[in-house]
Design a protein around this motif. Structure first.
Motif: not given
Ligand SMILES: [Zn+2]
Length: 121
Positions: A83, A85-86, A106, A109, A111
């Motif tokens: 991911c 983002s995370c 995801c 998170c 997203s």
């Molecule tokens: Zn994520």
């Protein structure tokens, strides 16, 4: 996106718009308190409409997903797919085909973003 869905989104936008206007107007001491309640109900109906429309879309995508899964670009290395983002590890189940492009959702998170075909990650 289907016509029904577009109508649902437009109706929801109008409902939320007028609902917010009612809530806003309710802060004026000359308007009755019932305006605030009416505004809140109107916004709530609008939100439910968007929720219903997005749910229907998700169900349609899930149906598409099964047949289009195979068409993912070969250079996307799923073993190292993480991911953006995370950094959580993603699987094929987290990828959906939207308008011909692979979109990652995801599970950690929540997203969503379009999957690029760069082999680096
Ligand atoms: Zn994520």
């Amino acid at each position: 996106m289907t016509a029904g869905k577009i109508i649902a989104y437009i109706a929801a936008a109008i409902l939320i718009f007028f609902g917010v206007l009612f809530i806003w107007a309710a802060f004026d001491p000359n308007t009755p308190d019932s305006w605030l309640i009416g505004g809140l109900i109107t916004v709530a109906i609008g939100c439910v409409l968007i929720w219903l429309a997005s749910r229907r879309g998700a169900a349609a995508q899930a149906g598409q997903n099964v047949t289009l899964k195979v068409d993912l670009p070969a250079n996307v290395n799923l073993d190292s797919l993480k991911c953006k983002s995370c950094g959580g590890a993603l699987t094929m189940d987290n990828i959906q085909m939207v308008a011909g492009a692979p979109v990652v959702t995801c599970p950690y998170c929540k997203s969503t973003y379009q999957l690029t075909e760069e082999p680096k990650w």
